[in-house]
Design a protein around this motif. Structure first.
Motif, PDB file in Angstrom:
ATOM      1  N   ASP A  14       0.811  -1.220   0.000  1.00  0.00           N
ATOM      2  CA  ASP A  14       0.000   0.000   0.000  1.00  0.00           C
ATOM      3  C   ASP A  14       0.843   1.268   0.000  1.00  0.00           C
ATOM      4  OD1 ASP A  14      -2.381  -1.464   0.058  1.00  0.00           O
ATOM      5  OD2 ASP A  14      -2.291  -1.658   2.239  1.00  0.00           O
ATOM      6  N   GLY A  15       2.188   1.148   0.053  1.00  0.00           N
ATOM      7  CA  GLY A  15       3.039   2.333   0.024  1.00  0.00           C
ATOM      8  C   GLY A  15       3.383   2.743  -1.395  1.00  0.00           C
ATOM      9  N   GLY A  16       4.469   3.477  -1.538  1.00  0.00           N
ATOM     10  CA  GLY A  16       4.916   3.918  -2.854  1.00  0.00           C
ATOM     11  C   GLY A  16       5.489   2.779  -3.669  1.00  0.00           C
ATOM     12  N   ARG A  17       5.939   3.120  -4.908  1.00  0.00           N
ATOM     13  CA  ARG A  17       6.422   2.098  -5.823  1.00  0.00           C
ATOM     14  C   ARG A  17       7.653   1.376  -5.266  1.00  0.00           C
ATOM     15  NH1 ARG A  17       7.198   3.902 -11.926  1.00  0.00           N
ATOM     16  NH2 ARG A  17       4.946   4.192 -11.594  1.00  0.00           N
ATOM     17  N   ALA A  18       8.582   2.118  -4.679  1.00  0.00           N
ATOM     18  CA  ALA A  18       9.800   1.501  -4.146  1.00  0.00           C
ATOM     19  C   ALA A  18       9.470   0.572  -2.979  1.00  0.00           C
ATOM     20  CB  ALA A  18      10.793   2.572  -3.710  1.00  0.00           C
ATOM     21  N   ARG A  19       8.609   1.034  -2.103  1.00  0.00           N
ATOM     22  CA  ARG A  19       8.213   0.203  -0.953  1.00  0.00           C
ATOM     23  C   ARG A  19       7.504  -1.054  -1.428  1.00  0.00           C
ATOM     24  NH1 ARG A  19       6.624   0.540   4.553  1.00  0.00           N
ATOM     25  NH2 ARG A  19       4.709  -0.623   4.995  1.00  0.00           N
ATOM     26  N   ARG A  20       6.626  -0.910  -2.402  1.00  0.00           N
ATOM     27  CA  ARG A  20       5.889  -2.060  -2.923  1.00  0.00           C
ATOM     28  C   ARG A  20       6.854  -3.085  -3.538  1.00  0.00           C
ATOM     29  NH1 ARG A  20       0.663  -3.166  -5.346  1.00  0.00           N
ATOM     30  NH2 ARG A  20       0.881  -4.560  -7.141  1.00  0.00           N
ATOM     31  N   ALA A  21       7.830  -2.581  -4.321  1.00  0.00           N
ATOM     32  CA  ALA A  21       8.788  -3.478  -4.966  1.00  0.00           C
ATOM     33  C   ALA A  21       9.631  -4.213  -3.922  1.00  0.00           C
ATOM     34  CB  ALA A  21       9.684  -2.696  -5.919  1.00  0.00           C
ATOM     35  N   LEU A  22      10.061  -3.493  -2.880  1.00  0.00           N
ATOM     36  CA  LEU A  22      10.858  -4.112  -1.828  1.00  0.00           C
ATOM     37  C   LEU A  22      10.056  -5.186  -1.109  1.00  0.00           C
ATOM     38  CD1 LEU A  22      13.339  -4.301   0.021  1.00  0.00           C
ATOM     39  CD2 LEU A  22      12.366  -2.416   1.377  1.00  0.00           C
ATOM     40  N   PHE A  23       8.834  -4.856  -0.744  1.00  0.00           N
ATOM     41  CA  PHE A  23       8.010  -5.801   0.006  1.00  0.00           C
ATOM     42  C   PHE A  23       7.723  -7.052  -0.823  1.00  0.00           C
ATOM     43  CE2 PHE A  23       3.992  -7.650   1.291  1.00  0.00           C
ATOM     44  CZ  PHE A  23       4.139  -7.749   2.664  1.00  0.00           C
ATOM     45  N   LEU A  24       7.343  -6.865  -2.084  1.00  0.00           N
ATOM     46  CA  LEU A  24       7.035  -8.020  -2.919  1.00  0.00           C
ATOM     47  C   LEU A  24       8.286  -8.849  -3.206  1.00  0.00           C
ATOM     48  CD1 LEU A  24       4.433  -6.496  -5.402  1.00  0.00           C
ATOM     49  CD2 LEU A  24       4.005  -8.104  -3.533  1.00  0.00           C
ATOM     50  N   GLY A  25       9.438  -8.188  -3.276  1.00  0.00           N
ATOM     51  CA  GLY A  25      10.689  -8.922  -3.447  1.00  0.00           C
ATOM     52  C   GLY A  25      10.977  -9.807  -2.254  1.00  0.00           C
ATOM     53  N   LEU A  26      10.783  -9.273  -1.051  1.00  0.00           N
ATOM     54  CA  LEU A  26      10.977 -10.067   0.163  1.00  0.00           C
ATOM     55  C   LEU A  26       9.967 -11.214   0.222  1.00  0.00           C
ATOM     56  CD1 LEU A  26      11.582  -7.247   2.808  1.00  0.00           C
ATOM     57  CD2 LEU A  26      13.255  -8.931   2.017  1.00  0.00           C
ATOM     58  N   GLU A  27       8.751 -10.918  -0.195  1.00  0.00           N
ATOM     59  CA  GLU A  27       7.715 -11.949  -0.186  1.00  0.00           C
ATOM     60  C   GLU A  27       8.048 -13.072  -1.170  1.00  0.00           C
ATOM     61  OE1 GLU A  27       4.442 -13.621   1.552  1.00  0.00           O
ATOM     62  OE2 GLU A  27       5.383 -11.706   2.104  1.00  0.00           O
TER      63      GLU A  27
END
Length: 394
Positions: free
Chosen positions: A119-132
């Motif tokens: 639900d955050g910005g593009r960078a946060r989303r990419a980081l979170f999905l990468g960790l997931e």
């Protein structure tokens, strides 16, 4: 078989997973709960569930502490030689899956309670999905409480369809049953008159739960309808940066706008005392409080976000309103407050839906089925796989 459930906090083990953990014990597993230390661990131990405290675990993402927590988890998993590690929560879900695989745990399972980081910005989303993606690669099976989350994870190929499943959320329908709680008695204990309309919400006192809008709606509704009362059940979470200051709650209590009941263990009675349940949260996985309210036959006003949309069909068993919109929240509450017949219709629909979809026994059965299937797969020998392939080719 030795089974470990890993969460960030002990309250999640005791309150959100407690009924399930006891069911797994009854099914023959030796269950251990792992979390940061806290006062709720004692209840688990008294009930016969082992608890291992890890002081380095926390909700906040802090590199130094997180590395220590990861190393401690690897050591713990190796020392206890668990057959299954089942992880929960965003942070422990990531660290726990990877640590369990590094430690050589035979079966690793995870429950996605909500993809909050997207639900955050593009960078946060990419980081979170990468960790997931990394953590999911270390898992044997993924449960998702939200159908929307599962659809996203499958579309991005983070999880495989045959190794993932929608599980929803559930409660003990025997405990959360409006027919077992005396409404008049529950309201009398709280000092609420029978002619008053009570709007309640349940959740930690952090701004992310939409309390800014809930408080504003309470002010607006009470100006129009002084007979409508607002109550909040839930503790201040001083570990979070966005905790609602006590000066705010003290002022609202003093002026009679909202009553605050803190953390309680008599939730069925508190729900029974309410006429309307409202949740103004900005993000949810699959809100447990809304499921409990549905089981207690309450009409609901929820924000139109992932998770909440899986509890309420707008106009059929409640209303969905935009997040961060106090006016829309107040309008929906006023509509329900002024229409007792609509409240009854929505409430009856919610109880029926809870019985059909939110029975925790169904979730327990699905999880146990996956546990046994994965354990059977791990116990197979190469010869078994050869025989299975040969038979399939005939």
């Amino acid at each position: 078989m030795k089974l470990a459930h890993l969460t960030t906090s002990d309250i999640s083990l005791a309150l959100l997973l407690g009924h399930q953990i006891h069911a797994y014990r009854e099914a023959g597993f030796e269950v251990t709960g792992i979390s940061a230390p806290g006062p709720w661990a004692e209840a688990l131990v008294k009930a016969g569930v082992a608890h291992v405290p890890l002081p380095s675990l926390s909700r906040a993402w802090t590199p130094g502490s997180d590395l220590r927590a990861f190393a401690a988890l690897v050591r713990l998993f190796r020392a206890h030689r668990f057959d299954i590690v089942h992880t929960h929560n965003p942070k422990t879900g990531v660290f726990g899956r990877i640590a369990a695989r590094v430690a050589g745990v035979p079966v690793v399972v995870n429950t996605v309670h909500g993809l909050y980081g997207i639900d955050g910005g593009r960078a946060r989303r990419a980081l979170f999905l990468g960790l997931e993606r990394l953590a999911a690669a270390c898992s044997d099976f993924e449960f998702c409480q939200s159908a929307e989350d599962l659809d996203l994870l499958r579309r991005l190929r983070i999880v495989r369809p045959e190794r993932s499943q929608f599980i929803g959320n559930g409660v003990d329908l025997g405990r959360f049953d409006p027919d077992t709680v005396d409404r008049a008695g529950a309201r009398a204990v709280l000092g609420i008159g029978e002619d008053e309309v009570v709007v309640g919400t349940v959740g930690r006192l952090v701004w992310e739960k939409g309390y800014r809008e809930f408080f504003a709606a309470a002010e607006a509704v009470r100006r129009a309808r002084p007979d409508v009362r607002f109550v909040v059940v839930g503790p201040h979470d001083d570990t979070k940066e966005d905790v609602v200051p006590r000066t705010v709650t003290d002022d609202l209590e003093r002026r009679g706008v909202v009553r605050f009941f803190g953390l309680r263990d008599d939730m069925p009675a508190l729900y029974r005392a309410m006429d309307i349940f409202a949740l103004a949260s900005y993000r949810e996985g699959f809100p447990r409080s809304a499921v409990e309210a549905a089981a207690m036959g309450l009409p609901m006003v929820l924000t139109d976000i992932r998770g909440c949309r899986e509890v309420v069909d707008d106009g059929r068993n409640g209303f969905l309103v935009p997040a961060r919109d106090a006016r829309a929240l107040a309008a929906a509450i006023l509509r329900l407050a002024g229409d007792a017949a609509l409240r009854r219709r929505f409430g009856d629909a919610n109880r029926e839906r809870a019985v059909a979809q939110f029975d925790e026994r169904r979730i327990i059965g699905q999880v146990l089925q996956v546990y046994h299937r994965l354990l059977a797969e791990r116990s197979r020998t190469p010869a078994d796989d050869f025989d299975q392939a040969r038979d399939a080719g005939r």
